[in-house]
Design an enzyme around this catalytic site. Structure first.
Site, PDB file in Angstrom:
ATOM      1  N   GLU A 142     -41.790  32.874 -10.605  1.00  0.00           N
ATOM      2  CA  GLU A 142     -40.730  33.160 -11.311  1.00  0.00           C
ATOM      3  C   GLU A 142     -40.632  31.823 -12.365  1.00  0.00           C
ATOM      4  O   GLU A 142     -40.511  30.879 -12.007  1.00  0.00           O
ATOM      5  CB  GLU A 142     -39.400  33.522 -10.585  1.00  0.00           C
TER       6      GLU A 142
ATOM      7  N   LYS B 154     -35.971  41.519 -15.272  1.00  0.00           N
ATOM      8  CA  LYS B 154     -35.266  41.601 -14.126  1.00  0.00           C
ATOM      9  C   LYS B 154     -34.028  42.426 -14.222  1.00  0.00           C
ATOM     10  O   LYS B 154     -33.536  42.252 -15.126  1.00  0.00           O
ATOM     11  CB  LYS B 154     -34.882  40.000 -13.616  1.00  0.00           C
TER      12      LYS B 154
ATOM     13  N   CYS C  67     -37.043  37.200  -7.877  1.00  0.00           N
ATOM     14  CA  CYS C  67     -36.170  36.114  -7.112  1.00  0.00           C
ATOM     15  C   CYS C  67     -35.393  37.273  -6.058  1.00  0.00           C
ATOM     16  O   CYS C  67     -35.932  37.864  -5.201  1.00  0.00           O
ATOM     17  CB  CYS C  67     -35.314  35.739  -8.133  1.00  0.00           C
TER      18      CYS C  67
END
Length: 513
Positions: A269, A331, A382
């Site tokens: 990430e 995301k 994440c």
């Protein structure tokens, strides 16, 4: 009340010891007993709520203790502000064990058996915790059993909540066994028999399923993924003077992975320390690496999108093929205080600690990436890996593998990277899918379809990990197809019990049944 409070705190501390870094996972099967004993002493509902609240305070304060240091060190929060946020967060989370305690006492007083009430209430409240106020399902009870694979296999039917249900049920069964020696009531042994019958069924099912997914199965047609762990310190990650060092390190790791046969290179990430789409073009060095090595890459980077006078920033993953950005995933589930600041209109504290110029915006859709020479995959960025529905929807949408890219450098050498790792592995079991995990500072890892940790890179080390998987991996399970039907069922059952409980004008029981 003082003794009951001490018992409740002890229970919460025991439960916290079942998780990393102590990993005394068997304690989870005993941790609720002190709370249940306290609840039997405190039949008055407000006192029961206090007992549950203390249990939750003790558990979450220890389990999430790394949050304060993260906010102070990397978010530059004043220690007082960080502590205030942490105490508020832990107190809010502790309200759920308080509700659990009220449910146990109220429904048991109305004649319902604790062997059904307690597991149903806990599983229901964990399900609620996953989604209420954006959700925070960190370290649900089941996650303590990440290394007990025979038990964890049930999650391909029930999701993670089924294992939490079983853990609490065993706690009640063991308490009943202890009570048998006090009042010689044979109903206690009957409850113990039911408990261990359920435990036995789960173990048998898990043993069979592990045989269905053998560890060393030989497959003729395979592909390889190369996971790159750069171990770039948060202190220099965004320093323009260190940018070339970051790219050189990842290029070296990528070359090593390609030498070992990698068909896809996975960067962590925000491993590209430049905003893609912004004015600084140095992010193109990542595309140069892809063109040079002639291997597709999944890279993590911030992304800037301009629309009229507005600028939105996204935490994104890009598929790079032949030097071109071919696909993007933004995301969807952002981290409160990390990627955006809740109630920023009321508390102008600036952007979240992981955000740069401004808060990140949330993506709107799951993207299934289809690189040449590798099975289609979905991306979890994440802590999206701790939300079962995101992984499930990716597999439903056609993903044959899952890739979790993360930067756990925020957590330092705390328990959090290991907690995060263990939770991610459950997504592999739930959906019977290979899961690759690339973490900036670790722990990077690969899980097979049975949730086995087949390879990993240690925390705070750099390296490249190459893992072969079948070129045509099967994916999907009962849970993938039907979702949280178990959680809905126990939540509905609990609601029915409350409906009938309120229709009873007075308590029927004088002690836990």
């Amino acid at each position: 009340m003082i003794f009951s409070s001490i018992l409740s705190v002890a229970g919460g501390l025991i439960l916290s010891a079942a998780f990393p870094t102590l990993n005394l996972d068997l304690l989870a099967w005993l941790a609720f007993i002190p709370l249940l004993v306290a609840l039997e002493r405190e039949k008055f509902l407000p006192r029961a709520a206090i007992c549950g609240f203390f249990f939750g305070l003790a558990f979450f304060a220890v389990d999430l203790r790394w949050i304060i240091q993260t906010m102070v060190t990397y978010g530059k929060f004043h220690p007082f502000t960080a502590t205030l946020i942490f105490v508020s967060m832990v107190s809010a989370l502790a309200l759920l064990p308080a509700l659990f305690s009220v449910a146990c006492v109220f429904l048991n007083n109305r004649g319902f058996d604790l062997l059904l009430i307690a597991p149903a209430a806990w599983a229901s409240l964990e399900y609620i915790r996953t989604y209420i106020f954006t959700g925070f399902p960190w370290d649900l009870a089941a996650y303590s059993q990440a290394h007990r694979l025979a038990l964890a296999q049930i999650c391909d039917l029930t999701g993670v909540y089924g294992l939490s249900f079983l853990i609490v049920m065993v706690n009640v069964g063991l308490l009943s066994f202890m009570k048998f020696f006090v009042d010689k009531d044979w109903n206690h042994l009957f409850r113990l028999l039911i408990t261990f019958a359920c435990l036995g069924i789960v173990l048998i099912y898990g043993t069979v399923r592990l045989r269905d997914f053998p560890e060393n199965k030989v497959v003729a047609d395979t592909v390889s993924a190369g996971i790159l762990q750069g171990d770039i310190s948060q202190d220099i990650k965004w320093d323009p003077l260190s940018r070339s060092q970051t790219f050189v390190r990842y290029e070296s790791l990528a070359q090593d992975a390609v030498k070992h046969g990698a068909n896809l290179l996975i960067w962590p990430e925000t491993s590209v320390p430049v905003v893609i789409g912004g004015s600084d073009p140095s992010w193109k060095y990542a595309t140069y690496i892809s063109r040079k090595l002639q291997v597709p890459m999944l890279i993590g980077a911030p992304y800037e999108m301009r629309s009229h006078d507005n600028i939105n920033f996204f935490n994104s993953a890009f598929l790079v093929e032949n030097g071109e950005l071919t696909e993007r995933y933004d995301k969807i589930h952002l981290v409160p205080f990390g990627e955006y600041m809740p109630l920023s209109w009321m508390l102008p504290l600036g952007p979240g600690l992981a955000a740069r110029e401004a808060d990140y915006s949330a993506g709107s859709r799951v993207t299934i990436m289809k690189p040449g020479g590798f099975p289609p995959f979905g991306v979890l960025i994440c802590y999206e890996a701790i939300f079962p529905d995101i992984a499930r929807f990716a597999v439903l949408s056609g993903a044959e593998a899952l890739i979790n890219i993360t930067n756990d450098g925020w957590f330092g050498n705390s328990a959090a990277p290991y907690q995060h790792l263990g939770m991610a592995g459950f997504r592999a079991i739930e959906n019977r899918v290979w899961l690759f995990r690339a973490a900036n500072t670790g722990v990077s890892a690969v899980y097979d379809r049975a949730g086995r940790l087949v390879a990993s890179l240690p925390l705070m080390e750099q390296g490249a990990l190459v893992q072969r998987i079948p070129a045509r991996p099967q994916a999907g399970s009962f849970y993938t197809r039907h979702g949280d039907i178990f959680a809905w069922t126990v939540t509905g059952l609990l609601a029915i019990m409350f409906f009938f409980g309120f229709s009873i004008s007075r308590p029927l029981a004088k002690g836990f049944k």
